[in-house]
Motif scaffolding. Structure first.
Motif, mmCIF file in Angstrom:
data_model
loop_
_atom_site.group_PDB
_atom_site.id
_atom_site.type_symbol
_atom_site.label_atom_id
_atom_site.label_comp_id
_atom_site.label_asym_id
_atom_site.label_seq_id
_atom_site.Cartn_x
_atom_site.Cartn_y
_atom_site.Cartn_z
ATOM 1 N N ASP A 90 -0.100 -16.364 -5.449
ATOM 2 C CA ASP A 90 0.763 -15.190 -5.537
ATOM 3 C C ASP A 90 0.884 -14.525 -4.173
ATOM 4 O O ASP A 90 0.053 -14.727 -3.284
ATOM 5 C CB ASP A 90 0.193 -14.174 -6.533
ATOM 6 C CG ASP A 90 0.113 -14.745 -7.932
ATOM 7 O OD1 ASP A 90 0.921 -15.645 -8.241
ATOM 8 O OD2 ASP A 90 -0.749 -14.298 -8.707
ATOM 9 N N GLY A 91 1.877 -13.673 -4.035
ATOM 10 C CA GLY A 91 2.017 -12.876 -2.816
ATOM 11 C C GLY A 91 2.151 -13.737 -1.595
ATOM 12 O O GLY A 91 2.972 -14.647 -1.518
ATOM 13 N N THR A 92 1.273 -13.465 -0.603
ATOM 14 C CA THR A 92 1.308 -14.210 0.651
ATOM 15 C C THR A 92 0.303 -15.358 0.668
ATOM 16 O O THR A 92 0.061 -15.956 1.715
ATOM 17 C CB THR A 92 1.008 -13.267 1.829
ATOM 18 O OG1 THR A 92 -0.258 -12.631 1.607
ATOM 19 C CG2 THR A 92 2.083 -12.204 1.952
ATOM 20 N N SER A 137 7.370 -12.890 -4.954
ATOM 21 C CA SER A 137 6.769 -13.550 -3.786
ATOM 22 C C SER A 137 5.648 -14.476 -4.229
ATOM 23 O O SER A 137 4.854 -14.154 -5.113
ATOM 24 C CB SER A 137 6.213 -12.510 -2.804
ATOM 25 O OG SER A 137 7.248 -11.694 -2.298
ATOM 26 N N THR A 180 0.793 6.910 1.006
ATOM 27 C CA THR A 180 0.867 5.640 0.296
ATOM 28 C C THR A 180 2.284 5.425 -0.195
ATOM 29 O O THR A 180 2.890 6.323 -0.787
ATOM 30 C CB THR A 180 -0.095 5.621 -0.903
ATOM 31 O OG1 THR A 180 -1.438 5.829 -0.436
ATOM 32 C CG2 THR A 180 -0.035 4.292 -1.627
ATOM 33 N N VAL A 182 4.663 3.189 -2.759
ATOM 34 C CA VAL A 182 4.553 2.416 -3.994
ATOM 35 C C VAL A 182 5.944 1.929 -4.387
ATOM 36 O O VAL A 182 6.873 2.739 -4.524
ATOM 37 C CB VAL A 182 3.944 3.251 -5.136
ATOM 38 C CG1 VAL A 182 3.744 2.381 -6.373
ATOM 39 C CG2 VAL A 182 2.630 3.885 -4.709
ATOM 40 N N ASN A 183 6.077 0.613 -4.541
ATOM 41 C CA ASN A 183 7.339 0.026 -4.994
ATOM 42 C C ASN A 183 7.301 -0.047 -6.521
ATOM 43 O O ASN A 183 6.585 -0.865 -7.102
ATOM 44 C CB ASN A 183 7.534 -1.364 -4.403
ATOM 45 C CG ASN A 183 8.899 -1.951 -4.717
ATOM 46 O OD1 ASN A 183 9.587 -1.512 -5.636
ATOM 47 N ND2 ASN A 183 9.295 -2.957 -3.959
ATOM 48 N N VAL A 216 7.756 -3.996 1.203
ATOM 49 C CA VAL A 216 6.956 -3.637 0.038
ATOM 50 C C VAL A 216 7.464 -4.443 -1.162
ATOM 51 O O VAL A 216 8.619 -4.289 -1.574
ATOM 52 C CB VAL A 216 7.040 -2.128 -0.249
ATOM 53 C CG1 VAL A 216 6.013 -1.727 -1.301
ATOM 54 C CG2 VAL A 216 6.813 -1.317 1.027
ATOM 55 N N ARG A 217 6.589 -5.268 -1.706
ATOM 56 C CA ARG A 217 6.962 -6.087 -2.847
ATOM 57 C C ARG A 217 6.923 -5.271 -4.140
ATOM 58 O O ARG A 217 6.262 -4.228 -4.202
ATOM 59 C CB ARG A 217 6.020 -7.285 -2.961
ATOM 60 C CG ARG A 217 5.986 -8.185 -1.729
ATOM 61 C CD ARG A 217 5.203 -9.445 -2.013
ATOM 62 N NE ARG A 217 3.870 -9.165 -2.510
ATOM 63 C CZ ARG A 217 2.815 -8.933 -1.747
ATOM 64 N NH1 ARG A 217 2.946 -8.955 -0.427
ATOM 65 N NH2 ARG A 217 1.639 -8.699 -2.272
ATOM 66 N N GLN A 220 3.768 -3.254 -5.461
ATOM 67 C CA GLN A 220 2.782 -3.185 -4.372
ATOM 68 C C GLN A 220 2.577 -1.754 -3.909
ATOM 69 O O GLN A 220 3.506 -0.942 -3.875
ATOM 70 C CB GLN A 220 3.230 -4.051 -3.199
ATOM 71 C CG GLN A 220 2.199 -4.153 -2.087
ATOM 72 C CD GLN A 220 2.681 -5.022 -0.941
ATOM 73 O OE1 GLN A 220 3.871 -5.320 -0.826
ATOM 74 N NE2 GLN A 220 1.761 -5.442 -0.086
ATOM 75 N N ARG A 221 1.336 -1.441 -3.539
ATOM 76 C CA ARG A 221 0.955 -0.148 -2.946
ATOM 77 C C ARG A 221 0.465 -0.412 -1.526
ATOM 78 O O ARG A 221 -0.418 -1.258 -1.321
ATOM 79 C CB ARG A 221 -0.142 0.548 -3.744
ATOM 80 C CG ARG A 221 0.216 0.838 -5.192
ATOM 81 C CD ARG A 221 -0.981 1.401 -5.938
ATOM 82 N NE ARG A 221 -1.377 2.697 -5.379
ATOM 83 C CZ ARG A 221 -0.957 3.875 -5.838
ATOM 84 N NH1 ARG A 221 -0.105 3.918 -6.869
ATOM 85 N NH2 ARG A 221 -1.372 5.002 -5.304
ATOM 86 N N ILE A 222 0.997 0.323 -0.568
ATOM 87 C CA ILE A 222 0.615 0.157 0.835
ATOM 88 C C ILE A 222 0.182 1.502 1.397
ATOM 89 O O ILE A 222 0.916 2.494 1.307
ATOM 90 C CB ILE A 222 1.774 -0.412 1.672
ATOM 91 C CG1 ILE A 222 2.209 -1.780 1.151
ATOM 92 C CG2 ILE A 222 1.365 -0.539 3.144
ATOM 93 C CD1 ILE A 222 3.336 -2.395 1.951
#
Length: 321
Positions: A90-92, A137, A180, A182-183, A216-217, A220-222
Motif C-alpha cells: 500500500d501507499g509508497t 496509491s 496537521t 487531513v485528506n 496528500v493521499r 492521509q494525515r500529515i
C-alpha cells in the motif's frame, strides 16, 4: 672528488625512495577487483514499444470491476545473475498490503535475471467492484541482493470524486507553527496554504497562499510546520491557517499564542524581591538603633527583680524629700 662508495650509497638511497613512493600506487592498481555482482540492479516501469519514454511511476485508470495490466522492468547490468522477489504494498511501499496493494498481482513472485539482461515482468491490478472512486496509491516492492526498491503505482478509479481537506491541531511553539493536514476526500491533493497572525496592535505575520511540496493521499494525515522567525517579544496573537486544493477543497483553523519575555520579567521580579528585603532589613536596624534602653525591658530580669528595683527607687525618693 666524491668516491665511488659515495655514489653507490646515493644511488641506493634514490632507488629506495622511488620504491617507497611507488608502493601505494602499485597496491591501488593491483588491489582486489570488484565483485562481479557489485553493480546494482534497477527496477522501474517498462518503457513503451519504441523503447523510449521512461516513466517515473505507473499510472493506471479504470472503473470499478476492471482488470488493468502493465509491465515492470528489472535490469541487471552486472556480470552474474541476480534473483529478486516481488510483492504488492500500500501507499509508497514497504508496509505490507491491506488495501490497494492487495489488488496488485505480478506474473511471478521471484525472478532470476541473467547478467547484462533486462526482464519484463507483467502484472495486473484488479479493481474491486465496490472500490471507492478517486485516487489510490500502491507500490510493487522489489527485493534482492540486500536492497529494496519501491516502484509506485498510482491508480485512478472512475466515478465521482470528492476533494475535501482540513487543517487541524494548530499550535505555536517558540518560532514554529505546527499543524496537521487531513485528506477527507477520495482524490490525491496538492495543498496550498496561507498564513496570517494578528496581534493586539495589528498584523504580525502575513503570507500569501503557496503550494506545499507534498501530496496528500485520501485518508492521509500529515504533520507539518511553518517557520515564524520574527515572533513578537510581548503580545497576544491569533494565528490563522487557510488551506485549499483543486476540486474546491478548503479548510481553515486558528490558534491563540501569548508571547511573554519571561527572562526579563523573572529578573525584574527577583530584583524587586531583593530590594524589598533589603529595605525591610534596613528599617529594622534603624529602629533598633534609635530605641532608648529601658531597665524595664532589659532582658534577663525577672518580674520580682523589676518590682524590688521599683521599691528602692520610691524609698530613695522619700528619703530625699
Amino acid at each position: 672528488m666524491p668516491s665511488p662508495t659515495g655514489h653507490a650509497a646515493r644511488l641506493a638511497l634514490a632507488v629506495l625512495l622511488c620504491a617507497l613512493a611507488m608502493t601505494p600506487v602499485a597496491a591501488a592498481a593491483t588491489g582486489p577487483a570488484p565483485h562481479p555482482g557489485a553493480v546494482a540492479w534497477t527496477a522501474r516501469p517498462a518503457v513503451s514499444g519504441s523503447g523510449t519514454g521512461g516513466r517515473p511511476y505507473f499510472y493506471l485508470e479504470g472503473p470499478p470491476g476492471t482488470v488493468l495490466q502493465d509491465r515492470l522492468s528489472v535490469t541487471n547490468p552486472g556480470r552474474s545473475p541476480v534473483t529478486v522477489r516481488l510483492s504488492g504494498a500500500d501507499g509508497t511501499g514497504g508496509k505490507g498490503a491491506t488495501g490497494t496493494g492487495r489488488w496488485l498481482r505480478t506474473a511471478a513472485t521471484e525472478v532470476t535475471v541473467p547478467a547484462r539482461t533486462r526482464a519484463d515482468v507483467p502484472f495486473t491490478v484488479t479493481v474491486p467492484a465496490g472500490a471507492t472512486p478517486g485516487d489510490h496509491s500502491g507500490a510493487i516492492v522489489v527485493r534482492g541482493g540486500g536492497r529494496s526498491v519501491d516502484v509506485q503505482v498510482r491508480l485512478r478509479v472512475g466515478g465521482p470524486t470528492l476533494a475535501a481537506l482540513t487543517v487541524e491541531d494548530v499550535t505555536v511553539s517558540g518560532r514554529t507553527i505546527h499543524y496537521t493536514l487531513v485528506n477527507r476526500g477520495n482524490a490525491v491533493l496538492a495543498p496550498r496554504i496561507a498564513v496570517r497572525a494578528d496581534g493586539v496592535f495589528g498584523t504580525l505575520l502575513r503570507r500569501e497562499a503557496r503550494t506545499l511540496p507534498v501530496r496528500v493521499r485520501p485518508g492521509q494525515r500529515i504533520r507539518l510546520t511553518e517557520p515564524w522567525r520574527d515572533v513578537p517579544a510581548l503580545d497576544s496573537a491569533t494565528v490563522r491557517l487557510r488551506v485549499t486544493a483543486a476540486g474546491g477543497a478548503y479548510g481553515e483553523a486558528t490558534a491563540r499564542a501569548v508571547f511573554v519575555p519571561w527572562a526579563p520579567l523573572t529578573a525584574g521580579a527577583l530584583l524587586v524581591t531583593v530590594a524589598a528585603g533589603a529595605g525591610a532589613y534596613a528599617l529594622r536596624r534603624r529602629r533598633a538603633h534609635h530605641r532608648r534602653p529601658d531597665d524595664e525591658e532589659r532582658p534577663g530580669r525577672s518580674p520580682g527583680e523589676r518590682q524590688h528595683s521599683g521599691s528602692r527607687h520610691l524609698a530613695k525618693a522619700g528619703a530625699e524629700s
